[in-house]
Design a protein around this motif. Structure first.
Motif, PDB file in Angstrom:
ATOM      1  N   ALA A  57       0.833  -1.199   0.000  1.00 45.16           N
ATOM      2  CA  ALA A  57       0.000   0.000   0.000  1.00 45.16           C
ATOM      3  C   ALA A  57       0.871   1.255   0.000  1.00 45.16           C
ATOM      4  N   THR A  58       0.494   2.233  -0.763  1.00 50.79           N
ATOM      5  CA  THR A  58       1.252   3.485  -0.834  1.00 50.79           C
ATOM      6  C   THR A  58       1.009   4.307   0.436  1.00 50.79           C
ATOM      7  N   PRO A  59       2.072   4.624   1.198  1.00 49.30           N
ATOM      8  CA  PRO A  59       1.854   5.400   2.437  1.00 49.30           C
ATOM      9  C   PRO A  59       1.356   6.800   2.106  1.00 49.30           C
TER      10      PRO A  59
END
Length: 397
Positions: A57-59
Motif C-alpha cells: 500500500a502506498t503510504p
C-alpha cells in the motif's frame, strides 16, 4: 482372540457375497466396512490457494506543514512593547502609543491627571505632551524586570513650543528623568502603570526660573537592564526594601543614616541638583526632611529584589511642620505622597547607592503651595485624576 473373531467375520461376509460378482465395487466396500473392515484413509485437505503477491500500500504523503511558532515569553514581549512605545512616542503617534495598553489599562501619574484605557492615554499624550513640546523625544536609561513587572527609568527632552495650562509658550528647553512601574498581561500589553516625575521642576524649566533642574541628555547607548534571578539573596533584598518604612517612620534621622555606607551617594529627582555624597551629606539632608515632617509615617505598597537592587514603592503621610527647601512650613497634613526608592547595598548590607522618585506637586497641592488642578477629571475624557487613585499593590502575575 479379538483378531480371530474379526477374521471370521470377514470370511463370513465374503462367503455371503460370493455370488454377487465383483462389478459393484462400491457396494463391496460398503459391506466390508459394515462387516468390520478397515476404512480407507481420509482424503488430504485441499491445498491452500497460491499466495498472489500484491503491491504494498502506498503510504500517505508526509505532513510538511510547519508547526505553529511558539508563543514568545513575557520576557521577550516586554522589550518589544517598550521599544514600540518609545518609537511611537518619538514619532508623536499617540494612538500607536495607546495600542500597547489593554482596554482597561490604568495610568496613575501621581500629582497629575491619569487615565483609564487607550483613549484617555492618547488624548492625554496629545494634550499635555505633543501639543506643548512639539520636538519631545525620549529614551530608556535603566530597567529592572521581575515576572510581569517592569520598573523603568526614562529620560525625555524637548522645547516648550506651545501653551501649557494657561502658561504661554516660552521656547525654553525642558526635560525630565521619570520612573515608571508597569504591569503587563500575558500578551505583553501594559495593564497598569504608575508614573513618577518631578513636574514642579518641569514648571520651573518652562518658566526659566533660576535653579531649575538641568535638562537631561538623552542616552544613545543600550539601556542598563537588570533581570530578577529568583535567588535567596533577592528575597533578602525584598526584606531590606520593606524595612525602610518602619525605620523612616521612627522619625530618627541618625538611625537612618547609620544604615548608609560612609561613601554612600543618594539622588532624589525633586532636588534639582546632583546626588548627595557621603554619609554626612546624606544625614544632613535627612535631618532637614525629618524636621519638615516630624510625624511622617511610611507605608509599603510594593517591594522587589532584583539583581542586587532593593526597590520599594511606598507612600508617606505626615504634617509639614517645617520648611522643605524653599517651601515654608504649612502645618497641613500631606496624605499618601507617593515615592519609589531604589537602593543598591554594599557588601555589608548598608546603602551604597540610592535613587528616589516622587512628584513634588503632589505634596504642594495638599499644602496649598500650588493650586490643585481645577477639576478632578482627566483631559476631556472623564478619567479621574491619578492623585485620586487609592494606593494599593498592583496585581501580580
Amino acid at each position: 482372540m479379538r483378531s480371530t473373531m474379526n477374521g471370521m467375520a470377514v470370511l463370513a461376509c465374503i462367503a455371503a457375497l460370493s455370488g454377487l460378482g465383483l462389478s459393484l465395487v462400491l457396494v463391496l466396500v460398503l459391506v466390508l466396512v459394515a462387516c468390520g473392515g478397515e476404512a480407507p484413509p481420509p482424503l488430504p485437505p485441499p491445498a491452500p490457494p497460491p499466495v498472489v503477491a500484491t503491491e504494498p500500500a502506498t503510504p500517505p504523503p508526509a505532513d510538511t506543514t510547519p508547526p505553529p511558532p511558539a508563543k514568545p515569553t513575557l520576557m521577550q514581549l516586554i522589550p518589544q512593547t517598550m521599544k514600540g512605545v518609545t518609537d511611537a512616542f518619538n514619532a508623536h503617534d499617540s494612538k500607536k502609543v495607546a495600542s500597547y495598553y489593554t482596554p482597561d489599562a490604568v495610568i496613575a501619574s501621581y500629582g497629575a491627571p491619569g487615565g483609564h484605557g487607550p483613549d484617555d492615554i492618547a488624548k492625554a499624550m496629545d494634550l499635555f505632551v505633543f501639543a506643548t513640546f512639539a520636538d519631545a523625544k525620549e529614551a530608556p536609561v535603566r530597567a529592572w524586570a521581575k515576572d510581569n513587572v517592569l520598573v523603568i527609568e526614562m529620560a525625555w527632552a524637548g522645547t516648550m513650543t506651545g501653551d501649557f495650562m494657561g502658561m504661554k509658550a516660552t521656547k525654553k528647553p525642558v526635560g525630565q528623568i521619570r520612573l515608571g512601574v508597569l504591569w503587563f498581561n500575558d500578551d505583553g500589553l501594559v495593564k497598569e502603570q504608575h508614573e513618577y516625575g518631578d513636574d514642579a521642576g518641569l514648571m520651573a524649566q518652562m518658566s526659566g526660573k533660576k535653579g531649575a533642574p538641568a535638562v537631561p541628555v538623552l542616552p544613545t547607548n543600550v539601556p542598563e537592564v537588570h533581570l530578577a534571578k529568583a535567588t535567596p539573596d533577592e528575597d533578602k533584598l525584598i526584606e531590606m526594601a520593606k524595612a525602610m518604612d518602619p525605620l523612616f517612620s521612627k522619625d530618627d534621622a541618625k538611625a537612618v543614616a547609620a544604615g548608609t555606607a560612609d561613601d554612600a551617594d543618594y539622588w532624589v529627582n525633586i532636588s534639582g541638583g546632583p546626588a548627595m555624597k557621603g554619609k554626612k551629606d546624606i544625614a544632613k539632608d535627612l535631618d532637614n526632611f525629618f524636621k519638615a515632617f516630624p510625624d511622617q509615617k511610611w507605608t509599603t505598597v510594593n517591594a522587589w529584589g532584583i539583581d542586587g537592587f532593593a526597590i520599594v514603592e511606598h507612600t508617606m503621610t505626615g504634617t509639614q511642620k517645617g520648611a522643605l527647601g524653599p517651601l515654608r512650613a504649612s502645618n497641613k497634613e500631606v496624605r499618601d505622597w507617593h515615592w519609589v526608592d531604589i537602593v543598591q547595598p554594599s557588601a555589608d548590607g548598608k546603602v551604597q547607592h540610592g535613587w528616589g522618585y516622587a512628584n513634588l506637586l503632589e505634596m504642594m497641592q495638599q499644602t496649598g503651595a500650588i493650586k490643585p488642578p481645577p477639576s478632578a477629571k482627566g483631559p476631556a475624557s472623564g478619567a479621574p485624576a491619578a492623585a485620586a487613585v487609592a494606593p494599593k499593590p498592583a496585581p501580580q502575575k
